[in-house]
Design an enzyme around this catalytic site. Structure first.
Site, mmCIF file in Angstrom:
data_model
loop_
_atom_site.group_PDB
_atom_site.id
_atom_site.type_symbol
_atom_site.label_atom_id
_atom_site.label_comp_id
_atom_site.label_asym_id
_atom_site.label_seq_id
_atom_site.Cartn_x
_atom_site.Cartn_y
_atom_site.Cartn_z
ATOM 1 N N LYS A 23 59.583 50.702 23.105
ATOM 2 C CA LYS A 23 60.416 49.816 22.020
ATOM 3 C C LYS A 23 61.837 50.170 22.161
ATOM 4 C CE LYS A 23 57.608 48.580 18.460
ATOM 5 N NZ LYS A 23 57.056 48.974 17.686
ATOM 6 N N ARG A 92 60.108 52.179 12.889
ATOM 7 C CA ARG A 92 58.941 51.966 13.805
ATOM 8 C C ARG A 92 58.588 53.020 14.805
ATOM 9 N NH1 ARG A 92 61.533 46.673 13.719
ATOM 10 N NH2 ARG A 92 60.127 44.850 13.296
ATOM 11 N N GLY A 101 46.696 53.003 16.586
ATOM 12 C CA GLY A 101 46.291 54.070 15.952
ATOM 13 C C GLY A 101 47.297 54.752 15.229
ATOM 14 N N MET A 103 51.168 55.018 13.297
ATOM 15 C CA MET A 103 51.828 54.147 12.142
ATOM 16 C C MET A 103 52.909 53.200 12.605
ATOM 17 S SD MET A 103 54.414 55.415 9.416
ATOM 18 C CE MET A 103 55.803 54.431 10.145
ATOM 19 N N ARG A 336 60.731 39.166 25.447
ATOM 20 C CA ARG A 336 59.741 39.418 26.645
ATOM 21 C C ARG A 336 59.602 38.480 27.517
ATOM 22 N NH1 ARG A 336 55.407 39.663 21.808
ATOM 23 N NH2 ARG A 336 55.486 37.566 21.208
ATOM 24 N N HIS A 453 24.048 36.024 38.985
ATOM 25 C CA HIS A 453 23.398 34.877 39.708
ATOM 26 C C HIS A 453 24.414 33.543 39.367
ATOM 27 C CE1 HIS A 453 20.938 31.665 41.278
ATOM 28 N NE2 HIS A 453 20.882 32.465 42.550
ATOM 29 N N SER A 766 31.664 45.984 56.539
ATOM 30 C CA SER A 766 32.200 44.987 55.543
ATOM 31 C C SER A 766 31.504 45.347 54.293
ATOM 32 C CB SER A 766 31.363 43.615 55.746
ATOM 33 O OG SER A 766 31.513 42.613 54.604
ATOM 34 N N GLY A 768 30.104 45.435 50.912
ATOM 35 C CA GLY A 768 29.407 44.693 49.651
ATOM 36 C C GLY A 768 29.748 45.073 48.319
ATOM 37 N N CYS A 833 33.668 41.677 51.208
ATOM 38 C CA CYS A 833 32.826 40.294 50.944
ATOM 39 C C CYS A 833 32.452 40.208 49.736
ATOM 40 C CB CYS A 833 31.872 39.699 51.967
ATOM 41 S SG CYS A 833 30.537 41.067 51.846
ATOM 42 N N TYR A 853 40.739 42.817 56.178
ATOM 43 C CA TYR A 853 40.591 41.263 55.586
ATOM 44 C C TYR A 853 39.667 41.509 54.187
ATOM 45 C CZ TYR A 853 35.857 40.851 57.208
ATOM 46 O OH TYR A 853 34.473 40.977 57.501
#
Lengths: 876, 876
Positions: A23, A92, A101, A103, A336, A453, A766, A768, A833, A853
């Site tokens: 900040k 702040r 958590g 102040m 921001r 699924h 590959s 999985g 993949c 890839y």
């Protein structure tokens, strides 16, 4: 001279986060580029560290604090504790990373019975002044003096009761003045101490409270659980208060520097004169459109426009700003990067590039790859009002509405036969539901996670899905969907938003995606930058075509078993499974071979010139068996068996943990004739298509390999089958006129850590990552819904590992695998993949560890293209 | 001079395996220590390599072969091809490691129409001579000239048919002479070549055939699948033939140098004069006991005794030998370490030590730790004749016989109420069967592997179990056990041998184990050598006591859930699970706490002064819910619900892959009140027992940890619970007067590879290698029975990874874990509590990677003690 412990905003900068906190660094940055920010200063994180370690402030700190305070008073022309012209400040906390958590904020510090009078004089608003005062006492009493929050609330309730009013806003100046007295008494009674009237004392106590909150149980727990380490403490920001409600020459507003919805170049926001920030939000008064500010105060408006332009140039992005006008003077409270839609993201990046603010590479990096999702699916009309009745996981983006149905058969009946829009509602889906899913507009399940699924299949189909909606009770036999007190029946209409996970009652208006010119332009930029190839997971020629349109450069996963579920073949598959022996199995296999060959021919034709990776049969055979009575009967008749006999055969194939059971190459080893048939179909299709002039390049993948002997055994079977098609007696691999390779999926943890044993024999790997993640974590995608949401809530998991690669764990295994595999075969072709292939963070990780890839569902190909380009640019 | 390519036996030695192959090196060794071995020579593996590479023999080889052959002829006083006094030789392959798939053996090489006459003259046995001749033609024709084996068999069948006889032995000399002619014609017809009559030509072709067989498809496949690499080729052994059937002064026999059954110091064997080796085995003539040889031929007997003593001294072990006496001259054909029982193993090692042949350390290493199993359980009487009807996995050693029952209830009814011996037969067992298992003598299951529920629980109970007997079809509803055509019903008697996996029909005689003095002595030796501590997996005070008697030094795994299944508490557990909320759950939890506290008190008392590791609840809650109608009814009544409602609640908790589901610390996170109750019970028991003067040391273990945040969160819960027992407000861990630690199980692959993140917070690690193996391989222990046997058959897996740690995969993860964990906490206490803790090879591996202890079921503690000592000695 002692070390510098206190920084005026003009002495800091955005690169000083460690010392000034996030900040403080940002306030300093704005100040330094000449944006009008309410002046203030930041006490460094080091002071916090020393204070907590030594129990006291370091030498020289007190002097620096005084000096900075004086300097602030001078800047503001006000003085802390001055009854005529009092300086009020906010205090702040702010660590280098955002951390709940601690102040948070104390506003209006500096108020006491004397200074409040000064405020009344300045604002002419007694109610406002006393409201500030009672809020300050309440806030300070609670967070600094640790008085229970409830005690203050009770006092407010009491006075409201006495006055017979309902809302705080109905209390008048006198009431609030009384409250200040009551609040101070509460403080005295609770703590035995007087509420400090001296603003310097107030400031001292507030700073200490911020420091002590760094060691609060909640903050410590947060750091432990979130693995935040190496920080020295929190900084403290002391900033002068400004008020937009000091009369008609004051005001407040919020704005986006461009349209966050479509990216249009318009200064987009709203404001209210003589108001506080919360009034704009509260909706009691209707704010005015920002362009009207020019009429109200042209000078301020022009200054704001100049600030806006400066901020955009400086931060090189569209900004979301908050501002206050105090007696005609403009102050920026916050800036921001603004949140925006996928469409806006693309357009703004292109525009900023065209305006010379961003280079092409910077523009590529500005776009949130994930947000492209919104461009690729139908979505809810922005303006539509929502009646949200439940929330599940945003499993597959896009939106859909339709009548509820509860079975795959009903989905076909309503969706296909009666041409109605339906939403298929299931506890979870199984491969038997595929036809129903095809015929539904969207899927809602009460169980299963992001890689269940339903989720995986829907993302593959580009179909909207809300999964793991645990609030929903699905009673299939009664055809009821129960959410709390709400009971919905077949035919009732709901709307799903697969991008947010929301389930809404009734039909809502939709809009089709617009793939406008800038999108294409961004894709071309990405392609010129990225080095990762992008393939797609496609099981049908249709999928393949969609993916090609989206820019796919090959198929990274063609799941042969999905072909097995279609109407014309599932019965053959069942015949094959229930066959007594290899001989009886030969007949249905021969028929299946012809069908599969045709499938492969079409896919090869669609992918002409691109590689096609075909995975041999993976799921356990029992997944193909029916669980519905009529289908069992059909099968029984076919085999001349009783229903009971077929049921008992199905039961005997039941597995307790099918995920870890008899599937993948384990089937290939126990039922070699099935794999052989598949290899024959692939090779025969390759030969036929090559003859037809198609450029075929096929990669035959063995799934679920865990040991090198398993792979050697399977490869031998594949090679021997292929040899049947070469010239007789050829000892080496025959030349069939097209490219074919034999490799393995890496999805079992053991395969990853023994990659050096697998690589010599394998043409490719590959990953999985779906199964690899499940086994590495020990999470079943079908069951994790019962604890994963809690894990996310508690912050035990930052990301769902089934959606984004867990880099420390699963990713570590992948890195080890790449290193071991390339160690013995430096040019080993390695891809991914799993579902992660379409997740931008995962794509970046894949680039980082050197994969060749990524492969993802067709609708995610553009996301992967962009993410792959961003990965290159970030690595630079 | 060229390199040495051919070694006479007297030129080699046992350390030359790479060059001479295993067989050649061993023949050389025997020759060199002065044991009479039929002379011969070995052609090196290098010749094979050069021959295959260059297509020809290296320079100088031919000369060396001739020289060695001449030298052999001289030694034997016979000449190759000499019609009067022919030298016959055997030709055998032999690589550095034993390898199927290569050409094995050609006997009687050197025979032709001339030399056969010489053999007849020497033996006076025309039939023998022609039988040798026809066998030689057949063997040579098949393996060297590649004539189909079936062609020779057809010819034999044809002549037997013509003669009207059934057995080969009924053919006379003339028949065999005719066969030689027929066989040669078959060779001519098949190959177009004459059968080579010249013995030198025969030898040359045989050597080439051995070399070529190195590259046969079978041999190559074997090397690929078994990962045999780096060998240059096979050696060829050429050895003179000796015959025990050259008249009454010839003979043959086999012997053990000590009694292999109990280790007694007796020369133990049998022989036959005027016979061949196969006659001793065939059982047509009854062999004589070896001691009678002294009467038959005292000189030979004394020579044999001297050879026996020499071999024992040289090989420092009991030997299993084969010998032949040719015309009064003794030849040793083979010697190898003799197979023996566990008891013999212990006694022989002690005796050899006392005789000064073995040092204490060598004696420790001589004992097969696995074989101690036989000493620790009742076993079948050796003499009993077996009627084996099926074979399963040897899941838990010992033997048992009794009446078949099919349900846990029936096991209680027959076994407990009627005091009968019963064998519980199930498809697989579940925690609900525990009571039935307790009341059965042995368990037979048709499914599940070496770490299935039945196997693990039985090994823990020291109860005989044959698991995964796939031939057996278990029909519980019909109460039938079907094995092939055999249908057994409830009450039929079977016998199980859990050491071999055999299932036998009827009742067989048993014997109790004898734990004689040498066993104790070996254990004391082991304890003085080993550095690994040995703990036990024990859930009850009774288990703990058994283990202490066996020498356990602590509990490495106390599974709290096993306590949950006992009659008096399962109902409470079910109440707890089905409770609507934490409040309703509080009551049964409070009751359970009291019961668990008592359990822990008793265990702490039993283990006074030894560490006790307690694992918090691990299995998914649905495992505790009933599946039987009457129990469901009971529960429904209790909750005032309908049976349907309870069933639906049970169904809603069903998991597709419970192994990867909602269990372990995932339960601790979603149901903190359960873990809290368990920690309270542990701590309260610790406080109570400490007061009672017991030395308590407890290790609280969080199961199934996968991420460091998970562990941090769980540890916080445990610490907060413990703080309730310390002085008020204490910030650090309170001193409760006894040692307590908090650590984690390492069983999820992710935990292993992120050990450096876990170690800072954990007091200890314990490898749960059962689950770690399941997840690393992706094998479910409950389902792997459908493919693991095939994997073992094919040699894809050398060992069942659920029985012996897979060192390349699972073991690699363990190594990584130890390295990462100790990297940040060098003194981290690490143990193993999986089933592997009782497997000698795994114990050795645990020692190698630096674990502090292994923990195993009580009955395996002695095995682990010995294996741990052997690990130290082997590492030296």
């Amino acid at each position: 001279m002692s070390k510098k412990y206190v920084y005026a905003f003009e002495d800091g900068g955005k690169e000083m986060k460690d010392l000034l906190g996030g900040k403080g660094a940002n306030l300093a940055e704005m100040t330094n580029i000449g944006v009008p920010v309410p002046p203030g200063f930041t006490i460094t994180t080091e002071v916090c560290h020393l204070f907590l370690e030594q129990g006291d402030y370091p030498d020289g700190f007190a002097d620096q604090l005084s000096e900075n305070l004086e300097s602030l008073e001078k800047k503001m022309g006000k003085k802390l504790g001055d009854a005529k012209n009092p300086l009020l400040v906010s205090v702040r906390s702010g660590a280098a990373v955002s951390m709940p958590g601690m102040m948070d904020t104390i506003l209006n510090l500096g108020l006491n019975d004397d200074t409040v009078v000064g405020v009344i004089e300045k604002t002419g608003n007694e109610r406002f002044a006393y409201d500030c005062y009672r809020r300050f006492v309440q806030m300070f009493g609670n967070v600094v003096m640790e008085v229970e929050h409830a005690l203050f609330e009770e006092a407010i309730d009491k006075i409201k009761e006495e006055k017979g009013v309902k809302n705080d806003t109905e209390l008048d100046a006198e009431d609030l003045k009384d409250l200040v007295v009551v609040f101070k008494k509460i403080v005295k009674k609770s703590t035995g101490k007087e509420f400090p009237a001296n603003p310097f004392e107030q400031l001292k106590l507030a700073i200490e409270a911020v420091f002590n909150s760094w060691m609060s149980d909640r903050a410590k727990a947060y750091r432990t659980i979130n693995g935040v380490a190496g920080l020295r403490g929190t900084a403290v920001n002391v900033q002068s208060m400004v008020f937009g409600n000091m009369g008609e020459s004051s005001g407040t507003g919020v704005a986006f520097t461009r349209n966050p919805s479509n990216g249009g170049k318009e200064f987009y926001g709203e404001f209210l004169m003589n108001a506080q920030g919360e009034d704009v939000v509260a909706g009691i008064r209707t704010p005015m459109s920002l362009i009207e500010l020019e009429t109200v105060n042209a000078d301020v408006y022009n200054e704001l426009v100049a600030v806006k332009n400066k901020l955009e140039k400086h931060y090189k992005d569209m900004q979301d700003i908050e501002f206050t006008i105090e007696e005609g003077k403009l102050f920026l409270l916050q800036t921001r990067n603004g949140k925006r839609t996928g469409q806006a993201s693309v357009n703004i990046a292109c525009d900023l590039h065209d305006e010379g603010i961003l280079t092409r590479d910077e523009a590529i990096l500005k776009i949130d790859a994930k947000s492209l999702n919104q461009l690729l699916h139908p979505q809810l009309k922005k303006s539509a009002s929502k009646n949200v009745i439940a929330k599940g996981l945003p499993a597959s983006p896009g939106a859909a509405c339709g009548k509820i149905v509860f079975t795959s058969e009903d989905a076909v009946e309503f969706g296909h036969n009666r041409h109605e829009d339906v939403i298929l509602v299931r506890k979870e889906t199984s491969p038997e539901d595929i036809t129903g899913m095809h015929n539904a507009k969207g899927i809602l399940t009460s169980r299963g996670g992001m890689t269940s699924h339903a989720a995986v299949v829907c993302r593959g189909m580009g179909k909207c899905c809300v999964a793991g909606c645990t609030e929903a009770v699905v009673n299939v036999s009664a055809k009821k969907l129960i959410i709390g007190d709400l009971v919905l029946s077949e035919g009732d209409i709901i709307t799903l938003d697969g991008t947010t996970g929301e389930v809404m009652l009734g039909e809502m208006e939709m809009q089709e995606p617009e793939l406008i010119g800038n999108f294409k332009r961004v894709m071309e930029w990405a392609d010129s930058v990225r080095t990762l190839k992008i393939r797609t997971n496609a099981d049908t020629p249709l999928d393949a075509k969609v993916a090609l349109d989206f820019g796919a450069e090959g198929i990274g996963l063609c799941r042969t078993e999905h072909m097995f579920f279609e109407e014309d073949r599932i019965h053959l598959v069942r015949q094959m499974i229930l066959a007594k022996d290899a001989e009886e199995r030969a007949k249905p296999l021969e028929k299946l071979k012809k069908i599969q060959k045709k499938d492969f021919e079409e896919i090869f034709k669609a992918m002409d010139g691109y590689p096609v990776l075909v995975r041999l049969l993976d799921p356990p055979l029992h997944e193909f068996l029916p669980d519905k009575e009529n289908k069992i009967k059909e099968l029984a008749d076919d085999f001349k068996l009783t229903v009971e006999e077929v049921k008992s055969q199905i039961a005997s194939m039941h597995e307790i943990n099918p995920m870890l059971g008899h599937r993948g190459c384990r089937l290939g080893i126990t039922h070699p004739e099935i794999y052989k048939m598949q290899v024959q179909a692939i090779i025969e299709a390759g030969i036929a298509m090559t003859k037809a002039g198609v450029k075929v390049e096929v990669e035959i993948e063995i799934p679920l390999i865990g040991t090198n002997r398993e792979f050697a055994y399977m490869k031998k079977l594949v090679v021997e089958t292929i040899k049947e098609y070469g010239e007789a007696g050829s000892k080496e691999m025959p030349d069939l006129g097209f490219v074919y390779k034999i490799g393995t999926m890496i999805e079992v943890p053991r395969a990853a850590i023994t990659a050096h044993e697998l690589a010599p024999e394998a043409d490719f790997f590959s990953f999985g990552t779906n199964d690899l993640t499940q086994m590495t974590f020990g999470y079943s995608r079908d069951d994790a819904g019962s604890f994963l949401p809690k894990y996310m809530d508690l912050g035990i998991l930052e990301n769902d590992p089934t959606a984004t690669i867990d880099q420390n764990g699963v990713g570590k295994l992948m890195e080890i695998c790449v290193e071991l595999g390339r160690g013995v075969k430096p040019d080993l072709d390695i891809g991914i993949c799993g579902e992660h292939g379409g997740d931008p963070a995962s794509v970046e990780f894949c680039h980082k560890i050197g994969l060749n890839y990524v492969s993802c569902s067709p609708y995610r190909v553009p996301i992967a293209r962009l993410a792959a380009a961003q990965a290159v640019l970030r690595k630079k």
